[in-house]
Design a protein around this motif. Sequence first.
Motif, PDB file in Angstrom:
ATOM      1  N   CYS A  94       2.185   2.714   2.452  1.00 26.29           N
ATOM      2  CA  CYS A  94       1.815   3.596   3.558  1.00 26.29           C
ATOM      3  C   CYS A  94       2.851   3.572   4.682  1.00 26.29           C
ATOM      4  O   CYS A  94       2.788   4.386   5.593  1.00 26.29           O
ATOM      5  CB  CYS A  94       0.447   3.210   4.120  1.00 26.29           C
ATOM      6  SG  CYS A  94       0.422   1.641   5.004  1.00 26.29           S
ATOM      7  N   CYS A 154      -3.962  -1.806   8.326  1.00 31.85           N
ATOM      8  CA  CYS A 154      -2.654  -1.177   8.479  1.00 31.85           C
ATOM      9  C   CYS A 154      -2.111  -1.618   9.847  1.00 31.85           C
ATOM     10  O   CYS A 154      -2.576  -1.138  10.883  1.00 31.85           O
ATOM     11  CB  CYS A 154      -2.833   0.336   8.401  1.00 31.85           C
ATOM     12  SG  CYS A 154      -1.315   1.272   8.474  1.00 31.85           S
ATOM     13  N   SER A 173       0.827  -1.209   0.000  1.00 34.62           N
ATOM     14  CA  SER A 173       0.000   0.000   0.000  1.00 34.62           C
ATOM     15  C   SER A 173       0.861   1.260   0.000  1.00 34.62           C
ATOM     16  O   SER A 173       0.340   2.353  -0.167  1.00 34.62           O
ATOM     17  CB  SER A 173      -0.909   0.012   1.226  1.00 34.62           C
ATOM     18  OG  SER A 173      -0.124   0.145   2.399  1.00 34.62           O
TER      19      SER A 173
END
Length: 149
Positions: free
Chosen positions: A80, A136, A78
């Motif tokens: 992130c 996450c 992702s």
Amino acid sequence: MTKASRKDHDVTDQPTYQVSKSDEEWRAQLSPAEYAVLREAATERPFTGEYTDTETEGVYSCRACGAELFRSATKFHSHCGWPSFYAPSADDNVELIQDRSMGMVRTEVRCARCGSHLGHVFDGEGYPTPTDQRYCINSVSLSLEPKQA
């Protein structure tokens, strides 16, 4: 690490977990970084965790109690800064709780077996995954058991 106190989380009933230990027992078992994330809901700095870019096939378990949480087949990049999964290995392996810390409303992800903080789940971010969800998760909250060859 950033910390969000457990008191900042919107939890009306404190659940009883299959694995329950005192703070002293958790501190003896976990490293300071693991304790901060798993028991105090801290967040490790982005792009520093050991599993952020790992592509090893296997099963990700709770570092505190060993419960299976995620499988590598649902892990995706992702970008992130934390390991991202689009689904837990089973819905009842994780607990989702409204989190009002840090001046926002998010969904916290905890281990359903011991109540340890894992990270957060986000919906509708447009990732090309079957669920359009991003779990996450802090690397320090996980242990990876590689698939046997």
